[in-house]
Scaffold this motif. Structure first.
Motif, short mmCIF file in Angstrom:
data_model
loop_
_atom_site.label_atom_id
_atom_site.label_comp_id
_atom_site.label_asym_id
_atom_site.label_seq_id
_atom_site.Cartn_x
_atom_site.Cartn_y
_atom_site.Cartn_z
N LEU A 128 -4.54 14.41 -11.03
CA LEU A 128 -4.38 14.69 -9.60
C LEU A 128 -5.61 14.25 -8.81
CD1 LEU A 128 -2.79 15.93 -7.28
CD2 LEU A 128 -3.81 18.14 -7.86
N ALA A 129 -6.80 14.59 -9.28
CA ALA A 129 -8.01 14.23 -8.55
C ALA A 129 -8.14 12.72 -8.40
CB ALA A 129 -9.24 14.78 -9.29
N ASN A 130 -7.76 11.97 -9.40
CA ASN A 130 -7.95 10.52 -9.36
C ASN A 130 -6.89 9.79 -8.55
OD1 ASN A 130 -10.34 9.45 -11.04
ND2 ASN A 130 -9.54 11.14 -12.25
N VAL A 131 -5.67 10.29 -8.52
CA VAL A 131 -4.68 9.62 -7.66
C VAL A 131 -5.05 9.84 -6.19
CG1 VAL A 131 -2.76 9.61 -9.30
CG2 VAL A 131 -3.07 11.59 -7.80
N ILE A 132 -5.64 11.01 -5.88
CA ILE A 132 -6.10 11.24 -4.50
C ILE A 132 -7.22 10.26 -4.16
CG2 ILE A 132 -7.28 12.87 -2.97
CD1 ILE A 132 -5.82 15.13 -4.47
N ALA A 133 -8.22 10.17 -5.04
CA ALA A 133 -9.36 9.29 -4.78
C ALA A 133 -8.92 7.83 -4.65
CB ALA A 133 -10.39 9.43 -5.89
N ALA A 144 3.66 6.69 -15.99
CA ALA A 144 2.50 6.03 -16.58
C ALA A 144 2.80 4.57 -16.89
CB ALA A 144 2.07 6.76 -17.86
N VAL A 145 4.02 4.30 -17.36
CA VAL A 145 4.42 2.91 -17.62
C VAL A 145 4.47 2.12 -16.32
CG1 VAL A 145 6.30 1.45 -18.45
CG2 VAL A 145 5.69 3.53 -19.71
N VAL A 146 5.05 2.71 -15.28
CA VAL A 146 5.09 2.04 -13.98
C VAL A 146 3.68 1.80 -13.45
CG1 VAL A 146 5.84 2.28 -11.57
CG2 VAL A 146 7.36 2.99 -13.42
N ALA A 147 2.79 2.77 -13.67
CA ALA A 147 1.41 2.63 -13.20
C ALA A 147 0.71 1.47 -13.89
CB ALA A 147 0.64 3.93 -13.44
N MET A 148 1.00 1.24 -15.16
CA MET A 148 0.40 0.11 -15.87
C MET A 148 0.79 -1.21 -15.22
SD MET A 148 0.96 1.37 -19.82
CE MET A 148 0.27 -0.13 -20.50
N ALA A 206 1.72 9.79 -5.24
CA ALA A 206 2.34 11.06 -4.88
C ALA A 206 3.31 11.53 -5.96
CB ALA A 206 3.05 10.94 -3.54
N LEU A 207 4.05 10.59 -6.56
CA LEU A 207 4.98 10.95 -7.62
C LEU A 207 4.24 11.45 -8.86
CD1 LEU A 207 7.59 8.04 -7.34
CD2 LEU A 207 7.96 10.46 -6.83
N ILE A 208 3.10 10.83 -9.18
CA ILE A 208 2.30 11.32 -10.31
C ILE A 208 1.79 12.72 -10.00
CG2 ILE A 208 0.14 10.97 -11.59
CD1 ILE A 208 0.61 7.94 -11.29
N ALA A 209 1.38 12.96 -8.75
CA ALA A 209 0.95 14.30 -8.36
C ALA A 209 2.10 15.30 -8.47
CB ALA A 209 0.40 14.28 -6.93
N MET A 210 3.31 14.89 -8.09
CA MET A 210 4.47 15.77 -8.23
C MET A 210 4.73 16.10 -9.70
SD MET A 210 7.25 14.39 -5.43
CE MET A 210 8.44 15.66 -5.94
N GLN A 232 0.82 -1.20 0.00
CA GLN A 232 0.00 0.00 0.00
C GLN A 232 0.86 1.26 0.00
OE1 GLN A 232 -1.91 -1.90 3.36
NE2 GLN A 232 -3.86 -1.02 2.70
N LYS A 233 1.95 1.24 0.76
CA LYS A 233 2.84 2.40 0.79
C LYS A 233 3.45 2.65 -0.58
CE LYS A 233 3.95 1.88 5.70
NZ LYS A 233 4.97 1.50 6.70
N ALA A 234 3.79 1.58 -1.30
CA ALA A 234 4.35 1.75 -2.65
C ALA A 234 3.33 2.38 -3.59
CB ALA A 234 4.82 0.40 -3.19
N ILE A 235 2.06 1.98 -3.46
CA ILE A 235 1.00 2.55 -4.30
C ILE A 235 0.82 4.03 -3.98
CG2 ILE A 235 -1.48 2.50 -4.79
CD1 ILE A 235 -1.31 -0.56 -4.16
N VAL A 236 0.78 4.37 -2.69
CA VAL A 236 0.64 5.77 -2.29
C VAL A 236 1.82 6.59 -2.79
CG1 VAL A 236 0.60 7.34 -0.31
CG2 VAL A 236 -0.82 5.29 -0.30
N ALA A 237 3.03 6.01 -2.71
CA ALA A 237 4.22 6.72 -3.20
C ALA A 237 4.12 6.98 -4.69
CB ALA A 237 5.48 5.91 -2.89
N LEU A 238 3.63 6.01 -5.46
CA LEU A 238 3.46 6.20 -6.90
C LEU A 238 2.42 7.29 -7.18
CD1 LEU A 238 3.94 5.44 -9.84
CD2 LEU A 238 2.28 3.57 -9.57
#
Length: 467
Positions: free
Chosen positions: A130-135, A192-196, A30-34, A22-28
């Motif tokens: 941004l809105a969707n990574v938060i949700a 985006a590739v990492v997110a896939m 946050a990085l997309i938000a950055m 879960q922490k790795a997902i949250v970090a990803l």
């Protein structure tokens, strides 16, 4: 051995805790938000260099800045509902790829018109990402961490702006303005590739679609000892899944809370963009050096992150009670007034502006978990997106209004004191909003719980209708 009745998702996540997966997902997230924050603010750092190379006035880039903001508003209000229909994951990947692509294409443009078109297209992905990574991040973590996680991911956009400034200082003299847009394209494309590969779908969304096997597979990923028992469908998702996501913001008693949320976001963005657009100019006119002004704004920016995280931490510690946010904007009003009264004393101005960032814009940063707490899963991305969209409207108005006032010869002291007006509006709206949410949550907590799908109501993420 499987449980005899379907399990509530929030209780299961609370039992599992906050694992490394879960922490790795949250970090990803946050990085997309950055990356979003980096691309959003990049043009502000690069206008002087681009204007010099193209031999035009910096003021002519105003249309490109506005086009980007309009693109973000359109993306927020249109793609938020799409995410609630098709899922968070696909929208995050597509939006991140979109703003990466159109940011990268900027290196080939030679006119403000082409730049404006690309900024609009990039903006479509910027806001919605941004809105969707938060949700998504909020829906995958235990109740006690939801507010901190939402604020942390949302603050990633601010941190991205800080990083952009640091990168620009190093790369701009050596490689020119195009290098910043290259960085702003390559990084989100890689993300985006990492997110896939590693970004999961919202478990609440999967349950709403009846995809029990996929939902249980994620739980096994974060806890190999999970029982594998069936999960109860989220009560509000099942009840409201047939409703259009935007309509859901005004039905089942959500309407008053939605109006208050929009008013708070709009007013807070008016203050934010007043500070970061015009305060350096006002401080310069008051006699402060450019270095002092730059330091004041950098420290204020960092204070906004600290303020949002502090309020979210208190809310999480108090089981989703967001009433701590009531103090933020009233204190910001006090410190804005102190800023106007101490313009002859640089040290006091610095302290006052940092306090405005911590209490005022920090409270704005903590609005995302409030929005996530207000709405059921089938409307959560829509709720967060439309809140940010209303805020972006404020971000369009604030620079224009500030410019008109400056052109009329309004003094620096008066300009600061006028900024108290939207701050007071935000203070009133947030006070009513979080009090209403708290009352709703207490009612939900006092109701008997059973093994039915309604037992999966998340507090604070899914209070009963009426927030």
């Amino acid at each position: 051995m499987n449980e005899s009745r379907p399990r509530a998702l929030n209780e299961t996540l609370d039992r599992i805790g906050f694992t490394g997966r879960q922490k790795a997902i949250v970090a990803l997230c946050a990085l997309i938000a950055m990356a979003e924050g980096f691309d959003t603010l990049a043009i502000g750092y690069l206008i002087p260099s681009m204007a010099k190379e193209w031999a035009i006035s910096p003021g002519q880039f105003g249309v490109a800045v506005t086009a980007g903001s309009i693109g973000m508003i359109v993306g927020l209000v249109s793609l938020g509902p799409v995410a609630d229909r098709l899922g968070r994951r696909i929208v995050i990947i597509v939006c991140t790829s979109t703003f990466a692509l159109f940011t990268g294409l900027i290196v080939f443009v030679q006119s403000v018109e082409a730049l404006s078109a690309l900024r609009f297209l990039a903006g479509l992905g910027l806001g919605a990402a941004l809105a969707n990574v938060i949700a998504l991040a909020v829906e995958l973590v235990p109740t006690r961490s939801k507010a901190k996680v939402a604020t942390l991911v949302g603050s990633g956009a601010v941190a991205g702006g800080v990083v952009c400034g640091l990168v620009a200082q190093v790369m701009l003299p050596a490689f020119g303005w195009t290098s910043i847009f290259v960085v702003g394209a390559v990084i989100p494309l890689l993300l985006a590739v990492v997110a896939m590969w590693m970004l999961p779908e919202s478990v609440e969304y999967l349950l709403a679609k009846g995809k029990q096997a996929e939902a249980q597979r994620f739980l096994l990923q974060i806890d190999p000892r999970d029982s594998g028992a069936p999960l109860a469908a989220v009560g509000e998702v099942t009840k409201g899944a047939s409703k259009a996501p935007v309509a859901a913001l005004f039905t089942d008693g959500h309407g008053p809370g939605t109006i208050l949320l929009w008013a708070a976001s709009f007013s807070a963005y008016v203050l934010t963009f007043f500070l970061f657009t015009w305060v350096p100019t006002l401080l310069g006119q008051a006699g402060l050096s450019p270095a002092t002004s730059a330091n004041a704004m950098s420290l204020t920016l960092l204070a906004t992150i600290a303020g949002g995280l502090a309020m979210a931490a208190v809310a999480d510690r108090r089981s989703g009670d967001y009433r701590v946010m009531i103090i933020g904007f009233p204190l910001a009003c006090v410190f804005i007034y102190l800023t106007s009264a101490t313009l002859d004393y640089p040290a006091l101005v610095l302290i006052s502006l940092i306090a405005v960032g911590f209490f005022g814009i920090g409270t704005q940063n903590a609005l995302s978990p409030v929005a996530a707490a207000m709405y059921p899963s089938h409307a959560r991305s829509t709720g967060v997106s439309w809140m940010q969209g209303m805020g972006r409207v404020g971000s369009l108005i604030s620079p224009i209004l500030g410019g008109l006032l400056l052109s009329q010869g309004i003094s620096e002291v008066t300009m600061f004191r006028l900024a108290i007006v939207p701050t007071l509006v935000a203070a009133i709206a947030i006070s009513l909003l979080v009090t209403r949410l708290w009352v709703t949550q207490r009612k939900a907590a006092s109701q008997p719980r059973s093994g039915s799908s309604d037992s999966n109501t998340v507090v604070p993420a899914d209070p009963t209708p009426g927030a």
